[in-house]
Scaffold this motif. Structure first.
Motif, PDB file in Angstrom:
ATOM      1  N   ASN A  69       2.643  12.898  34.356  1.00 34.88           N
ATOM      2  CA  ASN A  69       1.598  12.914  33.410  1.00 34.88           C
ATOM      3  C   ASN A  69       1.785  12.236  32.387  1.00 34.88           C
ATOM      4  O   ASN A  69       1.544  12.414  31.453  1.00 34.88           O
ATOM      5  CB  ASN A  69       0.856  14.209  33.173  1.00 34.88           C
ATOM      6  N   THR A  70       2.304  11.029  32.829  1.00 29.61           N
ATOM      7  CA  THR A  70       2.790   9.555  32.040  1.00 29.61           C
ATOM      8  C   THR A  70       3.100   8.585  32.293  1.00 29.61           C
ATOM      9  O   THR A  70       3.466   8.559  33.433  1.00 29.61           O
ATOM     10  CB  THR A  70       3.911  10.630  30.827  1.00 29.61           C
ATOM     11  N   ASN A  71       3.543   7.692  31.456  1.00 30.96           N
ATOM     12  CA  ASN A  71       3.834   6.115  31.788  1.00 30.96           C
ATOM     13  C   ASN A  71       5.190   6.203  32.682  1.00 30.96           C
ATOM     14  O   ASN A  71       5.908   6.610  32.280  1.00 30.96           O
ATOM     15  CB  ASN A  71       2.881   5.437  31.491  1.00 30.96           C
ATOM     16  N   LEU A  72       5.375   5.303  33.376  1.00 32.82           N
ATOM     17  CA  LEU A  72       6.161   4.625  33.647  1.00 32.82           C
ATOM     18  C   LEU A  72       7.062   4.280  32.454  1.00 32.82           C
ATOM     19  O   LEU A  72       8.336   5.031  33.034  1.00 32.82           O
ATOM     20  CB  LEU A  72       6.361   3.910  35.200  1.00 32.82           C
ATOM     21  N   GLU A  73       6.812   3.738  31.539  1.00 31.74           N
ATOM     22  CA  GLU A  73       7.840   3.419  30.974  1.00 31.74           C
ATOM     23  C   GLU A  73       8.698   4.618  29.588  1.00 31.74           C
ATOM     24  O   GLU A  73       9.668   4.346  28.960  1.00 31.74           O
ATOM     25  CB  GLU A  73       7.459   2.412  29.605  1.00 31.74           C
ATOM     26  N   LYS A  74       7.815   5.578  29.438  1.00 30.40           N
ATOM     27  CA  LYS A  74       7.728   6.170  29.143  1.00 30.40           C
ATOM     28  C   LYS A  74       8.684   7.775  29.734  1.00 30.40           C
ATOM     29  O   LYS A  74       9.658   8.310  29.403  1.00 30.40           O
ATOM     30  CB  LYS A  74       6.665   7.258  28.538  1.00 30.40           C
ATOM     31  N   ALA A  75       8.273   7.876  30.995  1.00 29.15           N
ATOM     32  CA  ALA A  75       9.100   9.189  31.903  1.00 29.15           C
ATOM     33  C   ALA A  75      10.361   8.817  32.568  1.00 29.15           C
ATOM     34  O   ALA A  75      11.208   7.963  32.406  1.00 29.15           O
ATOM     35  CB  ALA A  75       8.316   9.354  33.221  1.00 29.15           C
ATOM     36  N   SER A  76      11.291  10.156  32.091  1.00 33.38           N
ATOM     37  CA  SER A  76      12.472   9.968  32.547  1.00 33.38           C
ATOM     38  C   SER A  76      12.969  10.180  33.753  1.00 33.38           C
ATOM     39  O   SER A  76      12.233  10.508  34.912  1.00 33.38           O
ATOM     40  CB  SER A  76      12.980  11.394  31.497  1.00 33.38           C
ATOM     41  N   ALA A  77      13.924   8.453  34.268  1.00 32.06           N
ATOM     42  CA  ALA A  77      14.130   8.580  35.720  1.00 32.06           C
ATOM     43  C   ALA A  77      15.223   9.755  36.508  1.00 32.06           C
ATOM     44  O   ALA A  77      15.091   9.895  37.375  1.00 32.06           O
ATOM     45  CB  ALA A  77      15.346   6.837  35.382  1.00 32.06           C
ATOM     46  N   SER A  78      15.641  10.488  35.474  1.00 33.14           N
ATOM     47  CA  SER A  78      16.407  11.647  36.049  1.00 33.14           C
ATOM     48  C   SER A  78      16.126  12.911  36.153  1.00 33.14           C
ATOM     49  O   SER A  78      16.032  13.136  37.688  1.00 33.14           O
ATOM     50  CB  SER A  78      17.419  11.888  35.036  1.00 33.14           C
ATOM     51  N   MET A  79      14.632  13.422  36.088  1.00 34.29           N
ATOM     52  CA  MET A  79      13.315  13.533  36.302  1.00 34.29           C
ATOM     53  C   MET A  79      13.384  14.027  37.648  1.00 34.29           C
ATOM     54  O   MET A  79      12.978  14.926  38.636  1.00 34.29           O
ATOM     55  CB  MET A  79      12.689  14.032  35.026  1.00 34.29           C
ATOM     56  N   PHE A  80      12.093  12.223  37.541  1.00 33.23           N
ATOM     57  CA  PHE A  80      11.694  11.915  38.734  1.00 33.23           C
ATOM     58  C   PHE A  80      12.226  11.437  40.030  1.00 33.23           C
ATOM     59  O   PHE A  80      12.806  11.667  40.787  1.00 33.23           O
ATOM     60  CB  PHE A  80      11.123  10.267  38.676  1.00 33.23           C
ATOM     61  N   ALA A  81      13.542  11.873  39.674  1.00 37.19           N
ATOM     62  CA  ALA A  81      14.933  11.599  40.972  1.00 37.19           C
ATOM     63  C   ALA A  81      14.966  12.662  41.171  1.00 37.19           C
ATOM     64  O   ALA A  81      15.090  13.267  42.618  1.00 37.19           O
ATOM     65  CB  ALA A  81      16.219  10.608  40.490  1.00 37.19           C
TER      66      ALA A  81
END
Length: 425
Positions: free
Chosen positions: A175-187
């Protein structure tokens, strides 16, 4: 018998109270609202009489903690389970493109499903396969200082792949844009969804309204196990003696008879309770979600749900009686007038699903201004654990340190972690 007061009746509070009851605790659940369910509930729309949800909530097979909770309260029967992952994506010329995993052994089925996903050029699909292979060996801690967009571009994911696959998954989950979101969480999320077996990637949806799907089952379970539930009761103050909560003052009276207190409320609600406002000093940035319930003259849609590629609308769910449309990361739209939002919905429905403006009978808009916190790298390093500086006070909620974004699974996991800490006392 140990006694615990659970404050908050959303997913975290209801699951925590249920887990405690299953362990033999005497539980009293206190909820400020007249209803249970927190940010996941349903109600009757006055204009139509239909049951609608405050917002569409998706679960997945990787939601192991949530499924354990639903099994405990005998609510699994209230949800519809996919056998294999299938998502119908739509382009703005109303072309439906399936991302469908065939019924053959994992992980071959996943690779075939991705290779057949024609929204992306074949060369880029091969790049997705390579991305997943590298993901298997990725230490997510190495991504702590990267955004999702930085990570994807570093892995040579094309802009077409990002728009037609990764952005849809990431914005929906984070629920946020890709510039703000944490890569580690997404991974971490991608590993749980795609690298842990076939069932983890499947989608699970409520078969009825959210309140009917889990709230009633949870409250019935708590009450049948000797628990007590009090709604429309606001907790105002906790009084502390010798580093322990001693008294809880509410809008209805005083609570003294307890061994433990478990706060399962949003962070901004915790900050309003005198004595609890210093349990965590983190500051959150929030991201809104817009939900539109749309009634049509004739609903000719055949699929259960659709993901819209490149649209301001992200997901359309077909409830038969009406459509539920979701816009995540809606900060740029939340202040617009309702008429302007309705025009956006009508325009996009025409482009993507051939639904004409004249077909739309009624639209109800629900704005969740603080739907989720923004899962940035800064926030990930500061989320509190279940334990607090008070010896008998614990925290639960999707905002606590679960290593997951603000989801149902994070809420239920936080409850289980808090209960585990209580059991150690």
């Amino acid at each position: 018998m140990k006694k615990c007061i659970v404050i908050g009746g959303g997913f975290a509070g209801l699951s925590a109270a249920s887990f405690l009851c299953s362990k033999g605790f005497k539980v009293k659940l206190i909820e400020a609202s007249p209803k249970l369910g927190g940010r996941a509930y349903s109600f009757n729309d006055k204009a139509t009489g239909d049951v609608v949800d405050n917002g569409q909530h998706i679960m997945m097979g990787c939601y192991s903690e949530t499924l354990s909770f639903l099994n405990l309260i005998n609510a699994e029967k209230n949800f519809e389970f996919q056998k294999n992952l299938k998502i119908n994506f739509v382009t703005e010329n109303a072309d439906i493109i399936e991302l469908k995993v065939p019924a053959i052994p994992y992980p071959i089925n996943l690779m075939i499903g991705l290779l057949r996903y024609r929204a992306i050029p074949l060369k880029d699909r091969l790049g997705i396969i390579n991305f997943f292979i590298s993901l298997f060996f990725t230490n997510t801690n190495s991504l702590n200082n990267k955004s999702v967009l930085q990570w994807l571009r570093g892995k040579k994911q094309t802009e077409k792949t990002i728009q037609s696959l990764w952005a849809i998954i990431a914005i929906g989950a984070l629920n946020t844009n890709l510039e703000k979101a944490s890569a580690s969480m997404f991974a971490n999320i991608l590993k749980q969804i795609f690298l842990k077996g076939n069932f983890n990637s499947t989608i699970i949806l409520p078969a009825t309204g959210l309140s009917e799907s889990y709230v009633k089952s949870a409250s019935d379970y708590i009450l049948s196990n000797g628990g007590e539930i009090k709604t429309s009761e606001q907790v105002d103050t906790i009084e502390v003696v010798n580093e322990k909560a001693h008294v809880i003052k509410t809008s209805s009276g005083i609570e003294k008879d307890f061994d433990f207190v478990l706060f399962a409320v949003p962070h901004f609600a915790l900050n309003k309770i005198t004595g609890a406002d210093e349990l965590t000093m983190i500051e959150f940035e929030y991201s809104p979600i817009l939900t539109f319930h749309v009634w049509l003259e004739n609903n000719n849609l055949e699929k259960t749900f659709y993901g819209l590629i490149g649209s301001e609308l992200h997901w359309v769910f077909n409830k038969v009686t009406h459509l539920t449309i979701v816009i995540s990361d809606a900060g740029h739209l939340i202040k617009k007038e309702d008429d302007a939002l309705i025009q956006i919905v009508k325009r996009e429905l025409k482009k993507y699903l051939n639904i004409h403006e004249s077909d739309v009978k009624n639209i109800r808009i629900i704005k969740e201004k603080r739907a989720t916190f923004v899962p940035s790298n800064k926030i990930e390093n500061g989320r509190p654990s279940a334990k607090t500086k008070l010896k008998n006070v614990f925290l639960a909620g999707d905002w606590t340190n679960t290593n997951l974004p603000s989801t149902i699974e994070s809420a239920v996991l936080s409850a289980r972690l808090a209960v585990d800490e209580i059991l150690l006392q």
